[in-house]
Design a protein around this motif. Structure first.
Motif, PDB file in Angstrom:
ATOM      1  N   HIS A   8       0.825   9.426  -1.991  1.00  0.00           N
ATOM      2  CA  HIS A   8      -0.069   9.703  -0.703  1.00  0.00           C
ATOM      3  C   HIS A   8      -0.469   8.416  -0.426  1.00  0.00           C
ATOM      4  CE1 HIS A   8      -0.914  14.142  -1.317  1.00  0.00           C
ATOM      5  NE2 HIS A   8      -0.369  13.972  -2.517  1.00  0.00           N
ATOM      6  N   PRO A   9      -0.702   7.982   0.921  1.00  0.00           N
ATOM      7  CA  PRO A   9      -1.196   6.847   1.351  1.00  0.00           C
ATOM      8  C   PRO A   9      -2.960   6.738   1.207  1.00  0.00           C
ATOM      9  CG  PRO A   9      -0.694   7.996   3.110  1.00  0.00           C
ATOM     10  CD  PRO A   9      -0.307   8.648   2.119  1.00  0.00           C
ATOM     11  N   PRO A  10      -3.485   5.771   0.607  1.00  0.00           N
ATOM     12  CA  PRO A  10      -2.868   4.350   0.566  1.00  0.00           C
ATOM     13  C   PRO A  10      -2.726   4.177  -0.950  1.00  0.00           C
ATOM     14  CG  PRO A  10      -5.433   4.189   0.946  1.00  0.00           C
ATOM     15  CD  PRO A  10      -5.079   5.809   0.876  1.00  0.00           C
ATOM     16  N   ASN A  11      -1.541   4.165  -1.376  1.00  0.00           N
ATOM     17  CA  ASN A  11      -1.172   3.477  -2.711  1.00  0.00           C
ATOM     18  C   ASN A  11      -1.841   4.597  -3.837  1.00  0.00           C
ATOM     19  OD1 ASN A  11       0.075   1.882  -4.460  1.00  0.00           O
ATOM     20  ND2 ASN A  11      -1.668   0.530  -4.973  1.00  0.00           N
ATOM     21  N   THR A  12      -1.642   5.980  -3.598  1.00  0.00           N
ATOM     22  CA  THR A  12      -2.320   6.916  -4.252  1.00  0.00           C
ATOM     23  C   THR A  12      -0.977   7.916  -4.584  1.00  0.00           C
ATOM     24  OG1 THR A  12      -4.511   6.651  -3.184  1.00  0.00           O
ATOM     25  CG2 THR A  12      -4.082   8.605  -4.495  1.00  0.00           C
ATOM     26  N   ALA A  13      -0.903   8.102  -5.923  1.00  0.00           N
ATOM     27  CA  ALA A  13       0.102   9.140  -6.379  1.00  0.00           C
ATOM     28  C   ALA A  13      -0.852  10.351  -7.050  1.00  0.00           C
ATOM     29  CB  ALA A  13       1.091   8.450  -7.376  1.00  0.00           C
ATOM     30  N   VAL A  14       0.005  11.266  -7.022  1.00  0.00           N
ATOM     31  CA  VAL A  14      -0.475  12.608  -7.644  1.00  0.00           C
ATOM     32  C   VAL A  14       0.456  12.999  -8.540  1.00  0.00           C
ATOM     33  CG1 VAL A  14      -1.119  15.349  -7.394  1.00  0.00           C
ATOM     34  CG2 VAL A  14      -1.743  13.248  -5.568  1.00  0.00           C
ATOM     35  N   LEU A  15       0.106  13.066  -9.836  1.00  0.00           N
ATOM     36  CA  LEU A  15       1.089  13.332 -11.035  1.00  0.00           C
ATOM     37  C   LEU A  15       0.617  14.748 -11.414  1.00  0.00           C
ATOM     38  CD1 LEU A  15       3.291  11.723 -12.567  1.00  0.00           C
ATOM     39  CD2 LEU A  15       1.317  11.298 -14.280  1.00  0.00           C
ATOM     40  N   VAL A  16       1.582  15.639 -11.475  1.00  0.00           N
ATOM     41  CA  VAL A  16       1.418  17.292 -11.858  1.00  0.00           C
ATOM     42  C   VAL A  16       1.899  17.292 -12.849  1.00  0.00           C
ATOM     43  CG1 VAL A  16       1.822  19.645 -11.058  1.00  0.00           C
ATOM     44  CG2 VAL A  16       1.487  17.663  -9.255  1.00  0.00           C
ATOM     45  N   LEU A  36       3.257   3.798 -12.604  1.00  0.00           N
ATOM     46  CA  LEU A  36       2.235   4.022 -11.501  1.00  0.00           C
ATOM     47  C   LEU A  36       1.130   3.074 -11.546  1.00  0.00           C
ATOM     48  CD1 LEU A  36       2.238   7.808 -11.251  1.00  0.00           C
ATOM     49  CD2 LEU A  36       3.397   6.320  -9.722  1.00  0.00           C
ATOM     50  N   VAL A  37       0.649   2.694 -12.772  1.00  0.00           N
ATOM     51  CA  VAL A  37      -0.442   1.860 -13.012  1.00  0.00           C
ATOM     52  C   VAL A  37      -0.263   0.421 -12.904  1.00  0.00           C
ATOM     53  CG1 VAL A  37      -1.968   3.723 -14.145  1.00  0.00           C
ATOM     54  CG2 VAL A  37      -0.714   2.218 -15.389  1.00  0.00           C
ATOM     55  N   GLU A  38       1.075  -0.015 -12.927  1.00  0.00           N
ATOM     56  CA  GLU A  38       1.126  -1.323 -12.905  1.00  0.00           C
ATOM     57  C   GLU A  38       1.447  -1.671 -11.504  1.00  0.00           C
ATOM     58  OE1 GLU A  38       1.808  -3.237 -15.405  1.00  0.00           O
ATOM     59  OE2 GLU A  38       1.133  -1.429 -16.576  1.00  0.00           O
ATOM     60  N   ARG A  39       1.170  -0.783 -10.505  1.00  0.00           N
ATOM     61  CA  ARG A  39       1.101  -1.431  -9.033  1.00  0.00           C
ATOM     62  C   ARG A  39      -0.191  -2.089  -8.836  1.00  0.00           C
ATOM     63  NH1 ARG A  39       1.924   3.829  -5.965  1.00  0.00           N
ATOM     64  NH2 ARG A  39       0.147   4.337  -7.389  1.00  0.00           N
ATOM     65  N   PRO A  40      -0.610  -2.857  -7.839  1.00  0.00           N
ATOM     66  CA  PRO A  40      -1.695  -3.504  -7.490  1.00  0.00           C
ATOM     67  C   PRO A  40      -2.804  -2.388  -7.027  1.00  0.00           C
ATOM     68  CG  PRO A  40      -0.153  -4.624  -6.437  1.00  0.00           C
ATOM     69  CD  PRO A  40       0.499  -3.472  -6.836  1.00  0.00           C
ATOM     70  N   ALA A  41      -4.066  -2.202  -7.418  1.00  0.00           N
ATOM     71  CA  ALA A  41      -5.092  -1.307  -7.228  1.00  0.00           C
ATOM     72  C   ALA A  41      -4.502   0.114  -7.248  1.00  0.00           C
ATOM     73  CB  ALA A  41      -5.442  -1.635  -5.860  1.00  0.00           C
ATOM     74  N   PRO A  42      -3.768   0.552  -8.469  1.00  0.00           N
ATOM     75  CA  PRO A  42      -3.341   1.746  -8.390  1.00  0.00           C
ATOM     76  C   PRO A  42      -4.470   3.084  -8.408  1.00  0.00           C
ATOM     77  CG  PRO A  42      -3.341   0.954 -10.748  1.00  0.00           C
ATOM     78  CD  PRO A  42      -3.879  -0.300  -9.437  1.00  0.00           C
ATOM     79  N   ARG A  43      -3.658   3.797  -7.754  1.00  0.00           N
ATOM     80  CA  ARG A  43      -4.798   5.273  -7.649  1.00  0.00           C
ATOM     81  C   ARG A  43      -3.971   6.419  -8.037  1.00  0.00           C
ATOM     82  NH1 ARG A  43      -6.843   2.777  -2.334  1.00  0.00           N
ATOM     83  NH2 ARG A  43      -8.879   1.771  -2.633  1.00  0.00           N
ATOM     84  N   PRO A 102     -12.606  19.033  -9.579  1.00  0.00           N
ATOM     85  CA  PRO A 102     -12.379  20.373  -9.484  1.00  0.00           C
ATOM     86  C   PRO A 102     -11.011  20.486  -9.121  1.00  0.00           C
ATOM     87  CG  PRO A 102     -14.208  20.120  -7.579  1.00  0.00           C
ATOM     88  CD  PRO A 102     -13.910  18.598  -8.729  1.00  0.00           C
ATOM     89  N   ASP A 103     -10.445  19.894  -8.195  1.00  0.00           N
ATOM     90  CA  ASP A 103      -9.293  20.102  -7.907  1.00  0.00           C
ATOM     91  C   ASP A 103      -8.678  18.681  -7.176  1.00  0.00           C
ATOM     92  OD1 ASP A 103     -10.144  19.850  -5.035  1.00  0.00           O
ATOM     93  OD2 ASP A 103     -10.771  22.130  -4.894  1.00  0.00           O
ATOM     94  N   VAL A 104      -7.365  18.792  -6.819  1.00  0.00           N
ATOM     95  CA  VAL A 104      -6.746  17.368  -6.224  1.00  0.00           C
ATOM     96  C   VAL A 104      -7.457  16.844  -4.941  1.00  0.00           C
ATOM     97  CG1 VAL A 104      -4.482  16.544  -5.409  1.00  0.00           C
ATOM     98  CG2 VAL A 104      -4.332  17.983  -7.291  1.00  0.00           C
ATOM     99  N   ALA A 105      -7.715  17.937  -4.164  1.00  0.00           N
ATOM    100  CA  ALA A 105      -8.122  17.459  -2.795  1.00  0.00           C
ATOM    101  C   ALA A 105      -9.516  16.680  -3.314  1.00  0.00           C
ATOM    102  CB  ALA A 105      -8.682  18.634  -1.895  1.00  0.00           C
ATOM    103  N   ALA A 106     -10.507  17.271  -3.974  1.00  0.00           N
ATOM    104  CA  ALA A 106     -11.638  16.626  -4.367  1.00  0.00           C
ATOM    105  C   ALA A 106     -11.578  15.327  -4.966  1.00  0.00           C
ATOM    106  CB  ALA A 106     -12.638  17.502  -5.321  1.00  0.00           C
ATOM    107  N   ALA A 107     -10.265  14.901  -5.765  1.00  0.00           N
ATOM    108  CA  ALA A 107     -10.163  13.750  -6.489  1.00  0.00           C
ATOM    109  C   ALA A 107      -9.553  12.754  -5.484  1.00  0.00           C
ATOM    110  CB  ALA A 107      -9.040  14.043  -7.511  1.00  0.00           C
ATOM    111  N   LEU A 108      -8.760  13.215  -4.375  1.00  0.00           N
ATOM    112  CA  LEU A 108      -8.296  12.272  -3.335  1.00  0.00           C
ATOM    113  C   LEU A 108      -9.651  11.812  -2.447  1.00  0.00           C
ATOM    114  CD1 LEU A 108      -4.988  13.918  -2.563  1.00  0.00           C
ATOM    115  CD2 LEU A 108      -5.338  11.606  -3.757  1.00  0.00           C
ATOM    116  N   LYS A 109     -10.659  12.605  -2.080  1.00  0.00           N
ATOM    117  CA  LYS A 109     -11.608  12.235  -1.251  1.00  0.00           C
ATOM    118  C   LYS A 109     -12.326  11.186  -1.430  1.00  0.00           C
ATOM    119  CE  LYS A 109     -13.456  16.562   0.610  1.00  0.00           C
ATOM    120  NZ  LYS A 109     -14.706  17.556   0.248  1.00  0.00           N
ATOM    121  N   ASP A 110     -12.758  10.802  -2.664  1.00  0.00           N
ATOM    122  CA  ASP A 110     -13.373   9.656  -2.697  1.00  0.00           C
ATOM    123  C   ASP A 110     -12.608   8.362  -2.964  1.00  0.00           C
ATOM    124  OD1 ASP A 110     -15.922  11.482  -4.683  1.00  0.00           O
ATOM    125  OD2 ASP A 110     -16.089  10.822  -2.617  1.00  0.00           O
ATOM    126  N   GLU A 111     -11.464   8.202  -2.270  1.00  0.00           N
ATOM    127  CA  GLU A 111     -10.907   6.896  -2.550  1.00  0.00           C
ATOM    128  C   GLU A 111     -11.528   5.894  -2.004  1.00  0.00           C
ATOM    129  OE1 GLU A 111      -6.340   7.759  -1.790  1.00  0.00           O
ATOM    130  OE2 GLU A 111      -6.970   9.431  -0.821  1.00  0.00           O
TER     131      GLU A 111
END
Length: 111
Positions: A8-16, A36-43, A102-111
């Protein structure tokens, strides 16, 4: 354990994760998270809703990945942890260190 990754942009990955995260499967997760965490500013959001079990090896991989991500200006977040996983991280004193949502959407919100 099954692992899938969505970017997911910007520089964010969701690992299931699905199945059991234990001494046998932790190396596969470590390899996936390591890339995934070796990238610059990984999320990285780790969706743990499908985990049936997690032992100390699994916890160690998640905590280490978060530490590496923070060193690079990023983070690792857990999404949809079960009651068992929440209690495990609470018992280990890790709930303030590794953010849970609580879910993926909430975790992605505060990027």
């Amino acid at each position: 354990m099954q692992v899938s990754v969505a970017h997911h942009p910007p520089n964010t990955a969701v690992l299931v994760l699905r199945g059991s995260l234990d001494i046998d499967t932790a190396p596969a997760l470590k390899a996936n998270l390591g890339r995934l965490v070796e990238r610059p500013a990984p999320r990285v959001v780790v969706d743990v809703a499908g985990l049936d079990f997690c032992d100390s090896m699994g916890v160690g991989v998640l905590v280490t990945a978060h530490g590496r991500a923070m060193e690079r200006g990023g983070w690792v977040r857990l999404a949809a942890p079960s009651g068992f996983l929440r209690r495990l991280f609470d018992t280990l004193g890790l709930t303030d260190y590794l953010p849970m949502f609580p879910d993926v959407a909430a975790a992605l919100k505060d990027e």
